[in-house]
Scaffold this motif. Structure first.
Motif, PDB file in Angstrom:
ATOM      1  N   VAL A   1       0.832  -1.203   0.000  1.00 19.92           N
ATOM      2  CA  VAL A   1       0.000   0.000   0.000  1.00 19.92           C
ATOM      3  C   VAL A   1       0.875   1.264   0.000  1.00 19.92           C
ATOM      4  O   VAL A   1       0.653   2.195  -0.777  1.00 19.92           O
ATOM      5  N   ILE A   2       1.865   1.311   0.878  1.00 20.71           N
ATOM      6  CA  ILE A   2       2.723   2.492   0.971  1.00 20.71           C
ATOM      7  C   ILE A   2       3.470   2.735  -0.333  1.00 20.71           C
ATOM      8  O   ILE A   2       3.542   3.865  -0.838  1.00 20.71           O
ATOM      9  N   LEU A   3       4.033   1.680  -0.901  1.00 23.85           N
ATOM     10  CA  LEU A   3       4.838   1.828  -2.110  1.00 23.85           C
ATOM     11  C   LEU A   3       3.980   2.218  -3.313  1.00 23.85           C
ATOM     12  O   LEU A   3       4.415   3.012  -4.159  1.00 23.85           O
ATOM     13  N   ALA A   4       2.779   1.664  -3.408  1.00 24.41           N
ATOM     14  CA  ALA A   4       1.894   2.074  -4.496  1.00 24.41           C
ATOM     15  C   ALA A   4       1.567   3.557  -4.370  1.00 24.41           C
ATOM     16  O   ALA A   4       1.547   4.293  -5.358  1.00 24.41           O
ATOM     17  N   GLY A   5       1.314   4.011  -3.134  1.00 19.74           N
ATOM     18  CA  GLY A   5       1.035   5.432  -2.930  1.00 19.74           C
ATOM     19  C   GLY A   5       2.222   6.305  -3.287  1.00 19.74           C
ATOM     20  O   GLY A   5       2.064   7.381  -3.895  1.00 19.74           O
ATOM     21  N   MET A   6       3.440   5.877  -2.946  1.00 20.61           N
ATOM     22  CA  MET A   6       4.636   6.655  -3.273  1.00 20.61           C
ATOM     23  C   MET A   6       4.861   6.711  -4.773  1.00 20.61           C
ATOM     24  O   MET A   6       5.236   7.750  -5.328  1.00 20.61           O
ATOM     25  N   GLY A   7       4.617   5.572  -5.454  1.00 21.00           N
ATOM     26  CA  GLY A   7       4.782   5.560  -6.899  1.00 21.00           C
ATOM     27  C   GLY A   7       3.799   6.487  -7.590  1.00 21.00           C
ATOM     28  O   GLY A   7       4.155   7.202  -8.543  1.00 21.00           O
ATOM     29  N   ILE A   8       2.558   6.495  -7.107  1.00 22.25           N
ATOM     30  CA  ILE A   8       1.556   7.364  -7.708  1.00 22.25           C
ATOM     31  C   ILE A   8       1.890   8.821  -7.445  1.00 22.25           C
ATOM     32  O   ILE A   8       1.636   9.693  -8.284  1.00 22.25           O
ATOM     33  N   PHE A   9       2.468   9.122  -6.283  1.00 22.78           N
ATOM     34  CA  PHE A   9       2.910  10.485  -6.010  1.00 22.78           C
ATOM     35  C   PHE A   9       3.891  10.946  -7.084  1.00 22.78           C
ATOM     36  O   PHE A   9       3.781  12.042  -7.631  1.00 22.78           O
TER      37      PHE A   9
ATOM     38  N   ALA B   1       5.290  -1.346 -13.835  1.00 24.77           N
ATOM     39  CA  ALA B   1       5.807  -2.563 -13.203  1.00 24.77           C
ATOM     40  C   ALA B   1       5.795  -2.452 -11.690  1.00 24.77           C
ATOM     41  O   ALA B   1       5.403  -3.391 -10.979  1.00 24.77           O
ATOM     42  N   GLY B   2       6.200  -1.300 -11.166  1.00 29.20           N
ATOM     43  CA  GLY B   2       6.294  -1.142  -9.722  1.00 29.20           C
ATOM     44  C   GLY B   2       4.942  -1.096  -9.040  1.00 29.20           C
ATOM     45  O   GLY B   2       4.721  -1.768  -8.023  1.00 29.20           O
ATOM     46  N   LEU B   3       4.004  -0.312  -9.599  1.00 28.10           N
ATOM     47  CA  LEU B   3       2.706  -0.146  -8.950  1.00 28.10           C
ATOM     48  C   LEU B   3       1.890  -1.431  -8.982  1.00 28.10           C
ATOM     49  O   LEU B   3       1.235  -1.792  -7.998  1.00 28.10           O
ATOM     50  N   VAL B   4       1.901  -2.120 -10.113  1.00 30.64           N
ATOM     51  CA  VAL B   4       1.134  -3.358 -10.214  1.00 30.64           C
ATOM     52  C   VAL B   4       1.678  -4.408  -9.251  1.00 30.64           C
ATOM     53  O   VAL B   4       0.913  -5.109  -8.570  1.00 30.64           O
ATOM     54  N   THR B   5       2.987  -4.534  -9.158  1.00 35.07           N
ATOM     55  CA  THR B   5       3.577  -5.528  -8.259  1.00 35.07           C
ATOM     56  C   THR B   5       3.323  -5.173  -6.804  1.00 35.07           C
ATOM     57  O   THR B   5       3.053  -6.056  -5.977  1.00 35.07           O
ATOM     58  N   ALA B   6       3.390  -3.886  -6.467  1.00 36.22           N
ATOM     59  CA  ALA B   6       3.088  -3.461  -5.098  1.00 36.22           C
ATOM     60  C   ALA B   6       1.636  -3.764  -4.751  1.00 36.22           C
ATOM     61  O   ALA B   6       1.338  -4.262  -3.656  1.00 36.22           O
ATOM     62  N   ALA B   7       0.719  -3.480  -5.685  1.00 33.96           N
ATOM     63  CA  ALA B   7      -0.695  -3.783  -5.445  1.00 33.96           C
ATOM     64  C   ALA B   7      -0.918  -5.279  -5.297  1.00 33.96           C
ATOM     65  O   ALA B   7      -1.692  -5.730  -4.443  1.00 33.96           O
ATOM     66  N   ALA B   8      -0.232  -6.077  -6.122  1.00 34.18           N
ATOM     67  CA  ALA B   8      -0.361  -7.532  -6.032  1.00 34.18           C
ATOM     68  C   ALA B   8       0.151  -8.043  -4.691  1.00 34.18           C
ATOM     69  O   ALA B   8      -0.424  -8.968  -4.111  1.00 34.18           O
ATOM     70  N   ALA B   9       1.236  -7.449  -4.187  1.00 34.18           N
ATOM     71  CA  ALA B   9       1.767  -7.865  -2.893  1.00 34.18           C
ATOM     72  C   ALA B   9       0.761  -7.590  -1.783  1.00 34.18           C
ATOM     73  O   ALA B   9       0.574  -8.405  -0.870  1.00 34.18           O
ATOM     74  N   ALA B  10       0.100  -6.444  -1.855  1.00 28.17           N
ATOM     75  CA  ALA B  10      -0.914  -6.119  -0.846  1.00 28.17           C
ATOM     76  C   ALA B  10      -2.121  -7.032  -0.975  1.00 28.17           C
ATOM     77  O   ALA B  10      -2.635  -7.569   0.013  1.00 28.17           O
ATOM     78  N   MET B  11      -2.594  -7.234  -2.208  1.00 35.13           N
ATOM     79  CA  MET B  11      -3.797  -8.036  -2.416  1.00 35.13           C
ATOM     80  C   MET B  11      -3.561  -9.513  -2.125  1.00 35.13           C
ATOM     81  O   MET B  11      -4.498 -10.260  -1.873  1.00 35.13           O
ATOM     82  N   GLY B  12      -2.306  -9.952  -2.174  1.00 38.50           N
ATOM     83  CA  GLY B  12      -2.000 -11.344  -1.883  1.00 38.50           C
ATOM     84  C   GLY B  12      -2.336 -11.744  -0.455  1.00 38.50           C
ATOM     85  O   GLY B  12      -2.435 -12.933  -0.144  1.00 38.50           O
TER      86      GLY B  12
ATOM     87  N   VAL C   1      -7.135  -0.818   0.254  1.00 40.27           N
ATOM     88  CA  VAL C   1      -5.982  -0.590  -0.628  1.00 40.27           C
ATOM     89  C   VAL C   1      -6.239   0.601  -1.541  1.00 40.27           C
ATOM     90  O   VAL C   1      -5.409   1.510  -1.673  1.00 40.27           O
ATOM     91  N   GLN C   2      -7.415   0.623  -2.165  1.00 41.16           N
ATOM     92  CA  GLN C   2      -7.721   1.692  -3.107  1.00 41.16           C
ATOM     93  C   GLN C   2      -7.829   3.054  -2.425  1.00 41.16           C
ATOM     94  O   GLN C   2      -7.385   4.069  -2.959  1.00 41.16           O
ATOM     95  N   ALA C   3      -8.439   3.097  -1.232  1.00 41.87           N
ATOM     96  CA  ALA C   3      -8.603   4.371  -0.539  1.00 41.87           C
ATOM     97  C   ALA C   3      -7.253   4.989  -0.200  1.00 41.87           C
ATOM     98  O   ALA C   3      -7.045   6.195  -0.365  1.00 41.87           O
ATOM     99  N   VAL C   4      -6.320   4.148   0.285  1.00 43.86           N
ATOM    100  CA  VAL C   4      -4.993   4.660   0.623  1.00 43.86           C
ATOM    101  C   VAL C   4      -4.258   5.098  -0.641  1.00 43.86           C
ATOM    102  O   VAL C   4      -3.641   6.168  -0.694  1.00 43.86           O
ATOM    103  N   ILE C   5      -4.330   4.275  -1.689  1.00 41.67           N
ATOM    104  CA  ILE C   5      -3.632   4.600  -2.928  1.00 41.67           C
ATOM    105  C   ILE C   5      -4.186   5.873  -3.559  1.00 41.67           C
ATOM    106  O   ILE C   5      -3.441   6.687  -4.111  1.00 41.67           O
ATOM    107  N   LYS C   6      -5.512   6.064  -3.466  1.00 37.97           N
ATOM    108  CA  LYS C   6      -6.119   7.219  -4.108  1.00 37.97           C
ATOM    109  C   LYS C   6      -5.735   8.531  -3.436  1.00 37.97           C
ATOM    110  O   LYS C   6      -5.957   9.607  -3.981  1.00 37.97           O
ATOM    111  N   LEU C   7      -5.175   8.471  -2.211  1.00 40.55           N
ATOM    112  CA  LEU C   7      -4.665   9.686  -1.593  1.00 40.55           C
ATOM    113  C   LEU C   7      -3.419  10.181  -2.305  1.00 40.55           C
ATOM    114  O   LEU C   7      -3.089  11.367  -2.230  1.00 40.55           O
TER     115      LEU C   7
END
Length: 502
Positions: free
Chosen positions: A259-267, A361-372, A386-392
């Motif tokens: 979750v954290i890494l997906a948010g950082m990547g989206i930033f 590559a980074g965001l999808v893998t980070a999301a997959a790690a969280a969803m796993g 997951v989505q609420a945190v990422i959407k911030l």
């Protein structure tokens, strides 16, 4: 029971239907930013109303995430997805036909609520349909659909949504939690209110500054409400009732890190998607369509990165894939930070594509790690979390990077010798600065405005690059190693359990 191959084929066809629906959500805020000049003229919108065109959607999207996950777990994910598609299509038509700014904002709010349910249900359904071995690839397809840019802003959503409804209705089996969770109304209201206040404060900071009471008040109130929400959820868990959010998920390093890494990547991604259109339209004088085309290399890179992420992670591990993706992102953003007014389009396209490739590559893998970490019982609310945190990430990124750009431009544009009111207008924005230069007939001032804005954009991209760079060691520490593999028998039994839940 059909055979495993038939089931596999049906699952991937269902994923295609889900992805088709997600095309309608896409990069809605980015697309809207390209259309703002046209909307301002058509709807006679003020600057404040233009801000709310974007803000209303973002606030509704974030606030509706957790309730949408609960509704899907309780009433059925397929049914909720179909309802969300219907509302999204109607709201898209309302946006296109809105006669004034007030009704447009109302339609955008409804669009955000429906979009939240669509995104949450899509990820939740993927968690139920696919076993652990196939899930990273399925999430890669999901990510690619999220990354696609859809050029026609509103009316095109209607036929896309209709096709998505047909595909979901025909191909997606119904599923819900075996034990339907009770509706935690206190949690729903507190989470929505807290996220709305926090998001409002973040968005306002980009407009009025971080020290303004209009920013500090909502931010502090949002944090307080979210903290109260967490205390309430822990209390429900202690007394044996079903909380809206299973906070024990954050006890998993994989979930928290993803979750954290997906948010950082989206930033970091925000540095490109929200800043570059301003350069193309404000400084270089391109129209919205031309600016949109110049975003395509980044979008294509994200799609390509998302589609190959599962194979790279299977070979190198999730932690290495995310770390490499963020490092590629950081390098591309640092290259982009050297941008000048006359930088060739080919150079911009090159680093934009690389940035998109690393992000995908980074965001999808980070999301997959969280969803796993989610099973079928928790997939709806877990996906929503997951989505609420990422959407911030986009809102926080737009606010922070927007503030950096505004300060750098204001301090960098030369206004010595200009009357105070004229200087204030020049410093207010690149668009106002160029308008003043044209009115004064001063090509020198116009060029100075362009140079100052390009320099400010470079500062924003450098900060985005630093954030992406900091994510690489976090990925190494928090994310798991190689993706776990399951046998064909495990895959079949997992799928049978998921379908049985429907």
């Amino acid at each position: 029971m059909t055979n495993l191959n038939g089931r596999v084929s049906g699952r991937w066809l269902a994923l295609g239907g889900i992805s088709l629906g997600l095309l309608a959500v896409g990069l809605d805020i980015t697309v809207l930013s390209l259309a703002l000049p046209t909307l301002a003229d058509k709807l006679n919108a003020t600057e404040s109303q233009l801000q709310w065109f974007v803000t209303a959607y973002t606030l509704a999207l974030t606030a509706a995430m957790l309730p949408a996950g609960l509704v899907g777990d309780r009433l059925g994910r397929r049914r909720t997805m179909l309802a969300a598609l219907t509302v999204f299509g109607a709201a898209s038509a309302a946006c296109a036909l809105a006669p004034n700014a007030t009704l447009f904002i109302a339609a955008r709010t409804l669009l955000g609520v429906a979009g939240a349910a669509m995104v949450v249900m899509a990820l939740s359904i993927i968690t139920v349909l696919f076993d652990e071995a196939e899930r990273p690839r399925a999430i890669g397809v999901w990510g690619a659909a999220n990354f696609l840019w859809w050029g026609w802003v509103f009316l095109v959503n209607v036929p896309v949504v209709v096709l998505g409804m047909v595909a979901v209705a025909a191909l997606v089996p119904e599923s819900r939690s075996a034990q339907r969770p009770a509706i935690d109304w206190v949690g729903v209201i507190a989470s929505s209110a807290g996220l709305t206040l926090f998001m409002y404060g973040v968005i306002e900071s980009g407009r009025v500054g971080w020290g303004d009471p209009g920013t500090i008040g909502p931010l502090l109130a949002g944090v307080a409400v979210i903290a109260g929400f967490a205390v309430w959820e822990l209390r429900l868990a202690r007394i044996g009732r079903t909380p809206l959010v299973d906070l024990t998920l954050f006890g998993s390093r994989s979930f928290t890190g993803g979750v954290i890494l997906a948010g950082m990547g989206i930033f970091g991604l925000t540095g490109l998607l929200f800043a570059m259109p301003q350069l193309w339209q404000g400084v270089q004088g391109l129209d919205a369509q031309a600016a949109g085309f110049r975003l395509l290399p980044a979008i294509l890179g994200m799609v390509a990165g998302g589609l190959v992420a599962d194979r790279v992670a299977a070979r190198l591990s999730a932690r290495v894939t995310v770390a490499l993706g963020l490092l590629v992102m950081a390098g591309a953003l640092f290259a982009g930070s050297t941008i000048r007014v006359d930088t060739p389009d080919s150079a911009v396209a090159t680093w934009s594509f690389l940035m998109g490739l690393g992000a995908g590559a980074g965001l999808v893998t980070a999301a997959a790690a969280a969803m796993g970490e989610l099973d079928a019982e928790r997939s709806g609310v877990g996906s929503a979390l997951v989505q609420a945190v990422i959407k911030l990430g986009p809102a926080f990124g737009a606010a922070v990077l927007g503030s950096v750009m505004n300060d750098a431009y204001r301090n960098g544009v030369p206004v010595a010798g200009l009357p105070a009111d004229v200087a204030a207008a020049v410093q207010s924005s690149v668009f106002a600065g160029l308008a003043v230069a044209e009115r004064l007939g001063s090509p020198e001032l116009a060029q100075a405005v362009r140079v100052a804005f390009a320099d400010a954009l470079g500062d924003a991209l450098r900060i985005a690059g630093v954030i992406a760079l900091l994510g690489a060691p976090i990925a190494v520490v928090l994310l798991p190693g190689r993706v776990a593999a399951t046998s064909a028998d495990e895959a079949q039994s997992g799928h049978e359990r998921a379908v049985a839940g429907g």
